[in-house]
Design a protein around this motif. Structure first.
Motif, PDB file in Angstrom:
ATOM      1  N   SER A  15      29.687 -14.432  -6.102  1.00 22.14           N
ATOM      2  CA  SER A  15      27.991 -14.350  -6.582  1.00 22.14           C
ATOM      3  C   SER A  15      27.975 -14.914  -8.070  1.00 22.14           C
ATOM      4  O   SER A  15      28.499 -13.845  -9.033  1.00 22.14           O
ATOM      5  N   TRP A  24      20.900 -12.794 -17.600  1.00 22.60           N
ATOM      6  CA  TRP A  24      22.221 -14.045 -17.469  1.00 22.60           C
ATOM      7  C   TRP A  24      21.918 -15.094 -18.583  1.00 22.60           C
ATOM      8  O   TRP A  24      22.673 -15.965 -18.793  1.00 22.60           O
ATOM      9  N   LEU A  27      24.584 -15.252 -21.545  1.00 24.24           N
ATOM     10  CA  LEU A  27      25.961 -15.767 -20.840  1.00 24.24           C
ATOM     11  C   LEU A  27      26.047 -17.061 -20.706  1.00 24.24           C
ATOM     12  O   LEU A  27      26.813 -17.782 -21.414  1.00 24.24           O
ATOM     13  N   THR A 206      27.211  -5.747 -14.282  1.00 20.73           N
ATOM     14  CA  THR A 206      28.128  -6.759 -13.366  1.00 20.73           C
ATOM     15  C   THR A 206      27.169  -7.099 -12.197  1.00 20.73           C
ATOM     16  O   THR A 206      27.486  -8.329 -11.645  1.00 20.73           O
ATOM     17  N   ALA A 207      26.009  -6.626 -11.967  1.00 20.47           N
ATOM     18  CA  ALA A 207      25.207  -6.928 -10.935  1.00 20.47           C
ATOM     19  C   ALA A 207      25.943  -7.056  -9.628  1.00 20.47           C
ATOM     20  O   ALA A 207      25.978  -8.243  -8.896  1.00 20.47           O
ATOM     21  N   TYR A 209      27.498  -6.961  -5.892  1.00 29.56           N
ATOM     22  CA  TYR A 209      26.807  -6.845  -4.429  1.00 29.56           C
ATOM     23  C   TYR A 209      27.518  -5.863  -3.578  1.00 29.56           C
ATOM     24  O   TYR A 209      28.385  -5.187  -3.850  1.00 29.56           O
ATOM     25  N   ASP A 230      37.694 -15.092  -5.600  1.00 33.75           N
ATOM     26  CA  ASP A 230      36.250 -14.966  -6.181  1.00 33.75           C
ATOM     27  C   ASP A 230      36.151 -15.349  -7.584  1.00 33.75           C
ATOM     28  O   ASP A 230      36.759 -15.037  -8.559  1.00 33.75           O
ATOM     29  N   PRO A 231      35.655 -16.623  -8.073  1.00 31.36           N
ATOM     30  CA  PRO A 231      35.755 -17.299  -9.212  1.00 31.36           C
ATOM     31  C   PRO A 231      34.729 -16.523 -10.394  1.00 31.36           C
ATOM     32  O   PRO A 231      34.743 -16.830 -11.576  1.00 31.36           O
ATOM     33  N   PHE A 232      33.788 -15.389  -9.726  1.00 26.98           N
ATOM     34  CA  PHE A 232      32.927 -14.707 -10.728  1.00 26.98           C
ATOM     35  C   PHE A 232      33.234 -13.493 -10.136  1.00 26.98           C
ATOM     36  O   PHE A 232      32.281 -12.921  -9.663  1.00 26.98           O
ATOM     37  N   LEU A 233      34.273 -12.701 -10.648  1.00 25.16           N
ATOM     38  CA  LEU A 233      34.640 -11.457 -10.193  1.00 25.16           C
ATOM     39  C   LEU A 233      33.748 -10.301 -10.381  1.00 25.16           C
ATOM     40  O   LEU A 233      33.752  -9.388  -9.457  1.00 25.16           O
ATOM     41  N   GLY A 234      33.256 -10.053 -11.524  1.00 24.37           N
ATOM     42  CA  GLY A 234      32.497  -9.267 -12.000  1.00 24.37           C
ATOM     43  C   GLY A 234      33.380  -7.875 -11.934  1.00 24.37           C
ATOM     44  O   GLY A 234      34.205  -7.847 -12.317  1.00 24.37           O
ATOM     45  N   THR A 237      34.564  -6.225  -6.693  1.00 19.51           N
ATOM     46  CA  THR A 237      34.286  -6.056  -5.258  1.00 19.51           C
ATOM     47  C   THR A 237      35.026  -6.770  -3.977  1.00 19.51           C
ATOM     48  O   THR A 237      35.362  -6.230  -3.247  1.00 19.51           O
ATOM     49  N   GLU A 253      37.258 -13.679 -14.242  1.00 19.79           N
ATOM     50  CA  GLU A 253      36.311 -13.032 -14.711  1.00 19.79           C
ATOM     51  C   GLU A 253      36.310 -13.264 -16.294  1.00 19.79           C
ATOM     52  O   GLU A 253      37.353 -13.161 -16.829  1.00 19.79           O
ATOM     53  N   THR A 254      35.218 -13.913 -16.964  1.00 18.92           N
ATOM     54  CA  THR A 254      35.247 -14.197 -18.398  1.00 18.92           C
ATOM     55  C   THR A 254      35.086 -13.016 -19.367  1.00 18.92           C
ATOM     56  O   THR A 254      35.419 -13.318 -20.537  1.00 18.92           O
ATOM     57  N   ASP A 255      34.511 -11.923 -18.786  1.00 23.00           N
ATOM     58  CA  ASP A 255      34.319 -10.904 -19.722  1.00 23.00           C
ATOM     59  C   ASP A 255      35.314  -9.824 -19.717  1.00 23.00           C
ATOM     60  O   ASP A 255      35.395  -9.121 -18.671  1.00 23.00           O
ATOM     61  N   ILE A 278      40.001 -15.166 -18.915  1.00 27.32           N
ATOM     62  CA  ILE A 278      39.754 -16.408 -19.586  1.00 27.32           C
ATOM     63  C   ILE A 278      39.254 -16.185 -20.969  1.00 27.32           C
ATOM     64  O   ILE A 278      38.152 -15.634 -21.549  1.00 27.32           O
TER      65      ILE A 278
END
Ligand SMILES: C[S@@+](CC[C@H](N)C(=O)[O-])C[C@H]1O[C@@H](n2cnc3c(N)ncnc32)[C@H](O)[C@@H]1O
Length: 280
Positions: A15, A24, A27, A206-207, A209, A230-234, A237, A253-255, A278
């Motif tokens: 997500s 967002w 970001l 993180t929003a 899911y 998952d390229p947007f791991l947050g 999950t 995850e960039t953060d 990253i």
């Protein structure tokens, strides 16, 4: 995702940050100086054309990840993207930004085959009037009210042709779902509550899911022992649920502030060694 070689991932479940959803904005602006500059231009001129350019630039930013996903997926691999549309009032004009259709177009251009999608129906929030979260008295009069966005889209794409397996492949049979699961999971509307966000500021950001979404998608589209990306791991999950279902996983995850959140989520004794932070 240079760590991943071509054709090495069986499933992607993710997500991304949602274009034109306020939480967002910062970001996207940090990720792309062009977007930051466009926001400044918008403050000065409030032109519709500038808003359109911001929306386009946000999707161009996400498109890089969809293209990389295509590269790393195996032939027949599946990509699942949970995305919500956005509504926004700019310069007094309320409108929909249909993120789901833009991502579908982008993924088709990349080469993906579009499959029937799932609608994740959340318990209804309040109907809107003039873009605000409540129907006031005149909200009962046609025609100026808007439909509430209470669904997200789980877009499904395949790279290339159907995957092939040897007859009676043991792990594939071990990964089977039941008839009840099949009937529920492969229907188009999933009614599920959103994840209860904890009070921590970090975790709210993180929003995440619901785990049930990752659970269903991983069981539907991968086999035990396979690799889920998952390229947007947050908050992690996807990794947590992949592990619970005996799949391997890799997340980006960039953060960097998410690292302790991810480590906590995947459980004591598991280090988030698969998570690439990253650095910008
Ligand atoms: C909607 S959240 C994902 C939530 C996740 N599904 C969960 O359950 O916690 C999107 C995440 O993507 C991260 N992100 C944004 N751009 C990114 C990029 N280019 N690469 C990796 N992660 C990114 C954000 O920091 C944010 O944590």
């Amino acid at each position: 995702m240079s760590e991943l070689v071509d054709g090495s991932v069986q499933l992607m479940v993710t997500s991304p940050p949602y274009p034109m959803i306020q939480m967002w904005d910062e970001l996207f602006a940090k990720a792309d100086p062009k977007i930051a500059k466009l926001w400044r231009t918008l403050e000065a001129n409030a032109e519709e054309e500038t808003v359109r350019q911001i929306y386009n630039a946000m999707h161009e930013n996400l498109a890089k990840v969809w293209a990389e996903t295509y590269r790393v997926l195996v032939d027949g691999g599946i990509a699942c993207i949970d995305i919500g549309d956005a509504t926004r009032t700019v310069n007094g004009k309320f409108q929909l930004y249909p993120n789901h259709s833009r991502i579908t177009e982008v993924c088709e251009k990349i080469g993906f085959t579009t499959l029937p999608y799932i609608l994740w129906k959340k318990p209804t929030t309040k109907p809107m009037y003039k873009g605000k979260g409540a129907f006031l008295g005149s909200g009962f009069l046609p025609p100026n009210a808007y439909v509430t966005l209470d669904c997200e889209f789980i877009l499904l794409f395949r790279k290339g042709k159907l995957r092939k397996f040897p007859p009676k492949d043991a792990l594939r049979y071990e990964s089977a779902f039941t008839k009840v699961q099949r009937d529920e999971w492969f229907s188009q509307i999933w009614t599920l509550k959103g994840t209860r966000q904890t009070t921590s500021q970090l975790e709210r950001r993180t929003a995440a899911y619901p785990e049930e979404i990752a659970q269903r998608l991983i069981r539907m589209f991968s086999i035990k022992g396979e690799l889920v990306l998952d390229p947007f791991l947050g908050s992690g999950t996807t990794t947590k649920i992949a592990m619970q279902n005996e799949r391997n996983s890799i997340g980006y995850e960039t953060d960097p502030n998410m690292l302790p959140v991810i480590t906590k989520k995947i459980g004591k004794g598991n280090r988030a060694t698969d998570v690439t932070i990253i650095k910008h």
